[in-house]
Scaffold this active site. Structure first.
Site, PDB file in Angstrom:
ATOM      1  N   CYS A  87       5.691   4.653  -2.139  1.00 37.65           N
ATOM      2  CA  CYS A  87       6.939   3.909  -2.225  1.00 37.65           C
ATOM      3  C   CYS A  87       7.992   4.509  -1.283  1.00 37.65           C
ATOM      4  O   CYS A  87       7.759   4.557  -0.083  1.00 37.65           O
ATOM      5  CB  CYS A  87       7.425   3.814  -3.672  1.00 37.65           C
ATOM      6  SG  CYS A  87       8.677   2.505  -3.910  1.00 37.65           S
ATOM      7  N   HIS A 197       2.760   0.974  -5.647  1.00 40.50           N
ATOM      8  CA  HIS A 197       2.505   2.081  -6.569  1.00 40.50           C
ATOM      9  C   HIS A 197       1.050   2.049  -7.033  1.00 40.50           C
ATOM     10  O   HIS A 197       0.715   1.293  -7.948  1.00 40.50           O
ATOM     11  CB  HIS A 197       3.428   1.972  -7.787  1.00 40.50           C
ATOM     12  CG  HIS A 197       4.856   2.267  -7.505  1.00 40.50           C
ATOM     13  ND1 HIS A 197       5.388   3.531  -7.609  1.00 40.50           N
ATOM     14  CD2 HIS A 197       5.870   1.459  -7.112  1.00 40.50           C
ATOM     15  CE1 HIS A 197       6.674   3.495  -7.297  1.00 40.50           C
ATOM     16  NE2 HIS A 197       6.992   2.247  -6.993  1.00 40.50           N
ATOM     17  N   GLU A 199      -0.405   4.197  -8.813  1.00 40.73           N
ATOM     18  CA  GLU A 199      -0.444   4.710 -10.190  1.00 40.73           C
ATOM     19  C   GLU A 199      -0.087   3.643 -11.213  1.00 40.73           C
ATOM     20  O   GLU A 199      -0.301   3.840 -12.417  1.00 40.73           O
ATOM     21  CB  GLU A 199       0.478   5.925 -10.328  1.00 40.73           C
ATOM     22  CG  GLU A 199       1.952   5.641 -10.445  1.00 40.73           C
ATOM     23  CD  GLU A 199       2.655   5.349  -9.141  1.00 40.73           C
ATOM     24  OE1 GLU A 199       3.900   5.289  -9.142  1.00 40.73           O
ATOM     25  OE2 GLU A 199       1.962   5.166  -8.105  1.00 40.73           O
TER      26      GLU A 199
END
Length: 216
Positions: A87, A197, A199
């Site tokens: 990001c 992202h 994750e």
């Protein structure tokens, strides 16, 4: 009896501007030995360094500089040691960022300017597909229709780096579209980064992180 390889050590660099706990959980889930820290030696000696980032470009740069993160990233890359940005952690790898008319210098690993998304709806928040190069290592094993989670209002719309030395592999650039195309990921030797992202991107994000750890 063959001994299993020890898990790779990954440091999530904690400079005050990243969702470090989510990154830690996602990396641990795919088999990494994860530590959240801004300790200089730990960050330098880890198999992989992950640099997250949330918020404004200029604020992230101030935090990174205060934690000597610029020096750590530079030294790791000089030695071919893997670094991954996520990001705003990707955005600060470019030359500069402009937000609300305020210009800030980045780490200048890649030329380019991070500017406002050129789209009717901003921020770009939610799931989107990407267009990755056919030989991408980062997206290996992932279908073209896989979706990744984005939350951002700024991006790099133009890739300007050219490679004239045939011995040096050109960076692999992945694109996504929101309004107009923007850089969604870059693979450049030991330096990889994503605008989205991983994750927070479910199974696709887990596969992507697995691919990165496999290169460490």
């Amino acid at each position: 009896m063959e001994l299993s390889a020890a898990p790779k050590k990954v440091v999530v660099f904690d400079y005050g501007f990243g969702n470090v706990r989510s990154a830690e959980r996602a990396l641990a889930r795919v088999g990494a030995d994860v530590e959240i820290t801004r300790d200089f030696e730990a960050a330098m000696n880890a198999d992989g360094l992950l640099v997250p980032g949330v918020g404004a470009f200029a604020a992230c740069m101030r935090g990174l500089l205060a934690a000597r993160g610029d020096w750590i990233v530079d030294r790791r890359l000089s030695g071919g040691r893997p670094v991954m940005g996520i990001c705003v952690g990707m955005q600060i790898l470019f030359s500069r960022g402009i937000e609300h008319g305020v210009e800030a210098e980045g780490l200048e690993e890649w030329p380019g300017t991070v500017g406002p998304l050129e789209a009717d709806v901003v921020p770009h928040m939610g799931w989107n597909t990407v267009e990755a190069p056919a030989d991408s290592e980062l997206f290996a094993g992932l279908d073209a229709g896989a979706r990744y989670y984005f939350v951002h209002s700024y991006a790099v719309h133009d890739w300007t780096q050219e490679t004239h030395n045939p011995v040096i592999a050109a960076p692999k650039v992945t694109w996504a579209t929101h309004g107009r195309p923007f850089v969604a990921a870059v693979e450049n030797g030991a330096l990889w980064a994503t605008q989205f992202h991983p994750e927070k991107s479910g199974d696709a994000g887990a596969q992507l992180l697995t691919n990165w750890i496999g290169t460490l």
